[in-house]
Design a protein around this motif. Structure first.
Motif, mmCIF file in Angstrom:
data_model
loop_
_atom_site.group_PDB
_atom_site.id
_atom_site.type_symbol
_atom_site.label_atom_id
_atom_site.label_comp_id
_atom_site.label_asym_id
_atom_site.label_seq_id
_atom_site.Cartn_x
_atom_site.Cartn_y
_atom_site.Cartn_z
ATOM 1 N N PHE A 59 34.680 -27.004 5.932
ATOM 2 C CA PHE A 59 33.294 -26.348 6.095
ATOM 3 C C PHE A 59 33.244 -24.934 6.278
ATOM 4 O O PHE A 59 32.354 -24.234 6.859
ATOM 5 C CB PHE A 59 32.428 -26.938 7.081
ATOM 6 N N ALA A 60 34.521 -24.105 6.107
ATOM 7 C CA ALA A 60 34.640 -22.800 6.242
ATOM 8 C C ALA A 60 35.276 -22.023 5.297
ATOM 9 O O ALA A 60 35.859 -22.916 4.261
ATOM 10 C CB ALA A 60 35.149 -22.455 7.549
ATOM 11 N N ASP A 61 35.542 -20.936 5.054
ATOM 12 C CA ASP A 61 36.498 -20.169 4.281
ATOM 13 C C ASP A 61 37.320 -19.027 4.873
ATOM 14 O O ASP A 61 37.188 -18.861 6.240
ATOM 15 C CB ASP A 61 35.800 -19.681 3.026
ATOM 16 N N SER A 62 38.232 -18.489 4.279
ATOM 17 C CA SER A 62 38.909 -17.360 4.902
ATOM 18 C C SER A 62 37.998 -16.071 5.537
ATOM 19 O O SER A 62 38.636 -15.588 6.462
ATOM 20 C CB SER A 62 39.681 -16.727 3.816
ATOM 21 N N SER A 63 36.903 -15.940 5.165
ATOM 22 C CA SER A 63 35.974 -15.085 6.014
ATOM 23 C C SER A 63 35.753 -15.223 7.505
ATOM 24 O O SER A 63 35.228 -14.355 8.408
ATOM 25 C CB SER A 63 34.759 -14.672 5.084
ATOM 26 N N SER A 64 35.972 -16.577 7.923
ATOM 27 C CA SER A 64 36.123 -16.974 9.353
ATOM 28 C C SER A 64 36.913 -16.395 10.147
ATOM 29 O O SER A 64 36.547 -16.386 11.332
ATOM 30 C CB SER A 64 35.931 -18.676 9.217
ATOM 31 N N TRP A 65 37.856 -15.634 9.427
ATOM 32 C CA TRP A 65 38.827 -15.070 10.358
ATOM 33 C C TRP A 65 38.633 -13.584 10.446
ATOM 34 O O TRP A 65 39.629 -12.807 10.864
ATOM 35 C CB TRP A 65 40.360 -15.325 9.878
ATOM 36 N N ASP A 66 37.609 -13.032 10.059
ATOM 37 C CA ASP A 66 37.334 -11.547 9.969
ATOM 38 C C ASP A 66 37.761 -10.888 11.092
ATOM 39 O O ASP A 66 38.255 -9.785 11.164
ATOM 40 C CB ASP A 66 35.960 -11.374 9.639
ATOM 41 N N SER A 67 37.231 -11.280 12.398
ATOM 42 C CA SER A 67 37.557 -10.486 13.739
ATOM 43 C C SER A 67 39.066 -10.676 13.976
ATOM 44 O O SER A 67 39.528 -9.652 14.217
ATOM 45 C CB SER A 67 36.788 -11.224 14.761
ATOM 46 N N GLU A 68 39.551 -11.807 13.798
ATOM 47 C CA GLU A 68 41.037 -11.768 14.191
ATOM 48 C C GLU A 68 41.804 -10.948 13.044
ATOM 49 O O GLU A 68 42.950 -10.222 13.438
ATOM 50 C CB GLU A 68 41.817 -13.245 13.758
ATOM 51 N N ILE A 69 41.356 -10.920 11.668
ATOM 52 C CA ILE A 69 42.088 -9.910 10.984
ATOM 53 C C ILE A 69 42.074 -8.528 11.223
ATOM 54 O O ILE A 69 43.202 -7.942 11.296
ATOM 55 C CB ILE A 69 41.707 -10.236 9.301
ATOM 56 N N SER A 70 40.772 -8.109 11.561
ATOM 57 C CA SER A 70 40.641 -6.877 12.018
ATOM 58 C C SER A 70 41.643 -6.447 13.283
ATOM 59 O O SER A 70 42.082 -5.337 13.304
ATOM 60 C CB SER A 70 39.137 -6.357 12.616
ATOM 61 N N GLY A 76 48.985 -3.593 13.592
ATOM 62 C CA GLY A 76 50.220 -3.432 12.601
ATOM 63 C C GLY A 76 50.853 -4.815 12.019
ATOM 64 O O GLY A 76 51.860 -4.479 11.465
ATOM 65 N N TYR A 77 50.092 -5.596 12.088
ATOM 66 C CA TYR A 77 50.672 -7.081 11.478
ATOM 67 C C TYR A 77 50.377 -7.222 10.193
ATOM 68 O O TYR A 77 49.087 -6.941 9.710
ATOM 69 C CB TYR A 77 50.277 -8.392 12.525
ATOM 70 N N PRO A 78 51.051 -7.451 9.301
ATOM 71 C CA PRO A 78 50.929 -7.853 7.937
ATOM 72 C C PRO A 78 50.089 -9.225 8.204
ATOM 73 O O PRO A 78 50.517 -10.190 8.704
ATOM 74 C CB PRO A 78 52.286 -8.236 7.340
ATOM 75 N N VAL A 79 48.854 -9.186 7.528
ATOM 76 C CA VAL A 79 47.959 -10.411 7.582
ATOM 77 C C VAL A 79 47.614 -10.963 6.178
ATOM 78 O O VAL A 79 47.115 -10.211 5.173
ATOM 79 C CB VAL A 79 46.801 -10.237 8.497
ATOM 80 N N PHE A 80 47.549 -12.176 6.119
ATOM 81 C CA PHE A 80 47.303 -13.056 4.843
ATOM 82 C C PHE A 80 46.155 -14.167 5.407
ATOM 83 O O PHE A 80 46.458 -14.992 6.154
ATOM 84 C CB PHE A 80 48.193 -13.456 3.979
ATOM 85 N N ALA A 81 44.980 -14.171 4.598
ATOM 86 C CA ALA A 81 44.083 -15.481 4.894
ATOM 87 C C ALA A 81 44.088 -16.041 3.634
ATOM 88 O O ALA A 81 43.489 -15.389 2.498
ATOM 89 C CB ALA A 81 42.789 -14.938 5.500
ATOM 90 N N ILE A 82 44.298 -17.170 3.674
ATOM 91 C CA ILE A 82 44.285 -18.016 2.485
ATOM 92 C C ILE A 82 43.082 -18.826 2.403
ATOM 93 O O ILE A 82 42.634 -19.896 3.452
ATOM 94 C CB ILE A 82 45.650 -18.902 2.274
ATOM 95 N N ASP A 83 42.474 -18.714 1.249
ATOM 96 C CA ASP A 83 41.407 -19.850 0.958
ATOM 97 C C ASP A 83 42.068 -21.043 0.522
ATOM 98 O O ASP A 83 42.230 -21.359 -0.751
ATOM 99 C CB ASP A 83 40.283 -19.318 -0.046
ATOM 100 N N THR A 84 41.843 -22.164 1.076
ATOM 101 C CA THR A 84 42.534 -23.452 1.102
ATOM 102 C C THR A 84 41.740 -24.272 0.205
ATOM 103 O O THR A 84 40.418 -24.312 0.380
ATOM 104 C CB THR A 84 43.213 -24.139 2.011
ATOM 105 N N PRO A 85 42.096 -24.807 -0.859
ATOM 106 C CA PRO A 85 41.159 -25.637 -1.491
ATOM 107 C C PRO A 85 40.348 -26.722 -0.857
ATOM 108 O O PRO A 85 39.269 -27.324 -1.446
ATOM 109 C CB PRO A 85 41.951 -26.187 -2.828
ATOM 110 N N LEU A 86 40.779 -27.391 0.492
ATOM 111 C CA LEU A 86 40.162 -28.576 1.007
ATOM 112 C C LEU A 86 40.161 -29.709 0.004
ATOM 113 O O LEU A 86 39.202 -30.395 0.170
ATOM 114 C CB LEU A 86 38.803 -28.210 1.519
ATOM 115 N N ARG A 87 41.134 -30.025 -0.780
ATOM 116 C CA ARG A 87 41.114 -31.038 -1.530
ATOM 117 C C ARG A 87 41.869 -32.251 -0.947
ATOM 118 O O ARG A 87 42.205 -33.227 -1.648
ATOM 119 C CB ARG A 87 41.869 -30.686 -2.877
#
Length: 280
Positions: A59-70, A76-87
């Motif tokens: 019920f979410a996508d990778s934008s749910s992590w916007d605060s943590e990503i910032s 200084g951490y490399p960060v990736f947020a993956i939109d998983t297919p939820l299949r």
């Protein structure tokens, strides 16, 4: 989807983890964290910071992590947020494993909600995953399903009356939380406008994902952190606690509904930093 990009890197400014943690509400009056077990730091010394990979749940996508990503990018951490297919667990785990093959060096893998199942499965198959962070998450052992993990303690509002199902070609079914119940089931603690927006843009999960069993345990030697929501109406707090203790995770309790990444990002930030420090 809020974005057509499946694999995203974000950059923004930071705040202090210690200051964020000061605002946390703990279940225990003495402290906000407990440590059921201790883990020795990794024996490998890395000069660069580990990459943090964030996986959203149902019920979410990778934008749910916007605060943590910032916050993490500001530190200084490399960060990736993956939109998983939820299949489903097998499909989503294979998808994430393919993405992680493009990352060199150690990885801290973070999963919210259903993604706790995915990061457990992926960590067992991916040697460069060096720490796991579970956020209001399901933490399976082999043979467990999302249904069994959620249903082992009472209190979940993920009931048929609160869900909307959409049959798909091929025989599967997509599952949404009904718009009118989204705030109660998933997003309690968020402002009303945010609840309305999220209820409309929520990502569905395949119905079959709830009954698909984990095939492995989370790797015992990989250190684990868990942020447990004490006002969660989707995954009961007792279930989160039982599962976190079963795998020996370091636990932080926060007064939050299920959407901890949005309502209590400071707690998530601090757990991720602690996990990252364990592998540096």
């Amino acid at each position: 989807m809020k974005s057509t990009a499946r694999f995203k890197v974000f950059a923004a400014t930071a705040a202090a983890c210690g200051a964020a943690a000061a605002s946390l509400v703990a279940v225990n009056a003495d402290a906000a964290t407990t440590s059921p077990t201790t883990h020795a730091p990794s024996q490998v010394s890395y000069t660069a910071k580990p990459t943090v990979v964030l996986l959203h749940g149902a019920f979410a996508d990778s934008s749910s992590w916007d605060s943590e990503i910032s916050y993490l990018r500001g530190q200084g951490y490399p960060v990736f947020a993956i939109d998983t297919p939820l299949r489903g667990l097998a499909f989503d785990s294979a998808y994430v494993e393919a993405q992680l093959k493009t990352i060199s060096g150690p990885v801290v893998l973070v999963g919210h909600s259903y993604a706790g199942e995915v990061i457990s499965q992926v960590a067992a198959e991916t040697p460069n995953v060096k720490a796991l962070v579970y956020v209001a998450a399901l933490i399976p052992h082999a043979g467990d399903t999302a249904n069994s993990l959620i249903g082992q303690f009472p209190g979940s509002q993920l009931t048929p009356a609160n869900l909307r199902t959409v049959p798909l070609p091929g025989g599967d079914t997509d599952v949404y939380i009904t718009a009118g119940q989204y705030g109660s089931v998933y997003a309690n603690g968020l402002p009303g406008a945010d609840i309305l927006d999220s209820s409309v843009t929520q990502e569905p999960i395949a119905y079959s994902a709830f009954s698909e069993a984990a095939t492995v345990n989370p790797p015992t030697a990989t250190p684990k952190w868990a942020v447990i929501a004490t006002d969660d109406h989707a995954v009961p707090t007792k279930a989160q606690e039982f599962e976190a203790q079963r795998v020996g995770a370091r636990i932080t309790y926060v007064n939050s509904g299920h959407d901890v990444p949005a309502t209590r990002p400071g707690a998530v930030d601090c757990a991720i930093i602690a996990a990252a420090d364990s592998v540096r």
